[in-house]
Scaffold this active site. Structure first.
Site, mmCIF file in Angstrom:
data_model
loop_
_atom_site.group_PDB
_atom_site.id
_atom_site.type_symbol
_atom_site.label_atom_id
_atom_site.label_comp_id
_atom_site.label_asym_id
_atom_site.label_seq_id
_atom_site.Cartn_x
_atom_site.Cartn_y
_atom_site.Cartn_z
ATOM 1 N N GLY A 46 0.881 -0.994 -0.094
ATOM 2 C CA GLY A 46 0.021 -0.003 -0.078
ATOM 3 C C GLY A 46 0.970 1.083 -0.002
ATOM 4 C CB CYS A 78 5.228 -3.815 -1.410
ATOM 5 S SG CYS A 78 5.631 -2.572 -2.633
ATOM 6 C CB ILE A 135 2.937 -2.081 -7.531
ATOM 7 C CG1 ILE A 135 2.400 -3.415 -8.241
ATOM 8 C CG2 ILE A 135 2.263 -0.922 -7.791
ATOM 9 C CD1 ILE A 135 1.064 -3.864 -7.673
ATOM 10 N NE ARG A 136 4.173 4.786 -6.308
ATOM 11 C CZ ARG A 136 5.107 5.895 -6.141
ATOM 12 N NH1 ARG A 136 5.633 6.110 -7.128
ATOM 13 N NH2 ARG A 136 5.100 6.788 -5.042
ATOM 14 C CG HIS A 171 2.413 -6.356 -4.271
ATOM 15 N ND1 HIS A 171 1.744 -5.947 -3.232
ATOM 16 C CD2 HIS A 171 3.082 -5.429 -4.839
ATOM 17 C CE1 HIS A 171 1.801 -4.743 -3.040
ATOM 18 N NE2 HIS A 171 2.943 -4.326 -4.018
ATOM 19 C CD GLU A 173 -0.314 -8.971 -2.103
ATOM 20 O OE1 GLU A 173 0.863 -9.600 -2.022
ATOM 21 O OE2 GLU A 173 -0.071 -7.679 -2.329
HETATM 22 N N1 GLN Z 1 5.930 2.838 -2.772
HETATM 23 C C1 GLN Z 1 5.166 2.364 -1.687
HETATM 24 C C2 GLN Z 1 5.741 2.975 -0.451
HETATM 25 O O1 GLN Z 1 6.852 3.058 -0.354
HETATM 26 C C3 GLN Z 1 4.822 0.836 -1.751
HETATM 27 C C4 GLN Z 1 4.170 0.416 -2.843
HETATM 28 C C5 GLN Z 1 3.494 -0.825 -2.593
HETATM 29 O O2 GLN Z 1 3.406 -1.355 -1.572
HETATM 30 N N2 GLN Z 1 2.860 -1.461 -3.731
HETATM 31 O O3 GLN Z 1 5.073 2.929 0.445
#
Ligand code: GLN
Length: 199
Positions: A46, A78, A135-136, A171, A173
């Site tokens: 998140g 993440c 994702i990022r 991820h 999940e």
């Molecule tokens: N870029 C987010 C962070 O550093 C993490 C992204 C993610 O959990 N998909 O908080």
């Protein structure tokens, strides 16, 4: 065995569905009282700043650390990986974390051009490639002694474990593949010497 998924912000529903599919007793953790009976906790992906602020508001930091001292296992995916790290770089100054693993994590490390991508990963103990969804994503820039590297991508550590704590920059999940969830349940939560082991 009973696991919880921190359900303050982010991709917690996906983890819950996956654990349910595996037939595990799983709980959405919204209040610190929900931590009481857990053998394992997932801190999901998140936005780590948002999750961290909500953890502060709802008073989760100390209770999570206390439960870990009694053997609760924790897996951060993440943003969750950011929140388990002792040190965070590339994000906001002085980001508060749980400091459960002796690692330095760099937020949004893969950069703008490859913001989000998928890659096949060779994850220790899975016996075959695992599709990593990034994702990022952060990467794990430094690991301390006692931290095992579980996977790398392009020369960067993307999964690691220290005793009863584990982090993945990707991820699991969001794939239909339950192997990393099983690994957490069987080898991290269910490790015979999990109790008393601390990161
Ligand atoms: N870029 C987010 C962070 O550093 C993490 C992204 C993610 O959990 N998909 O908080």
């Amino acid at each position: 065995m009973r696991v919880g998924v921190l359900a303050l912000q982010g991709a917690f529903r996906e983890h819950i569905l996956l654990f349910e599919a595996l037939g595990v007793e799983v709980e959405a953790v919204r209040l610190r009282d929900h931590l009481a009976e857990l053998d394992g906790l997932v801190v999901p992906g998140g936005e780590s700043t948002a999750i961290g602020k909500l953890m502060d508001t709802y008073g989760f930091y100390e209770p999570i650390r206390e439960r870990c001292a009694d053997g609760m296992a924790v897996w951060g995916t993440c943003a969750g990986a950011v929140l388990l790290a002792k040190k965070v770089v590339g994000g906001v100054a002085d980001q508060r974390t749980l400091e459960l693993m002796d690692v330095t994590v760099r937020r949004n490390a893969f950069g703008r051009q490859v913001d989000s991508f998928e890659a096949d990963l060779d994850v220790e103990g899975l016996g075959g490639p695992f599709r990593g969804v990034f994702i990022r994503a952060p990467w794990i820039e430094e690991v301390g002694e006692g931290v095992d590297v579980l996977a790398e991508h392009d020369g960067h550590v993307v999964a690691a474990r220290q005793g009863s704590h584990m982090i993945t920059a990707f991820h699991p999940e969001l794939t239909g593949d339950t192997r990393v969830h099983r690994l957490f349940l069987d080898q991290v939560v269910g490790a015979p010497d999990a109790a008393g082991m601390q990161g």
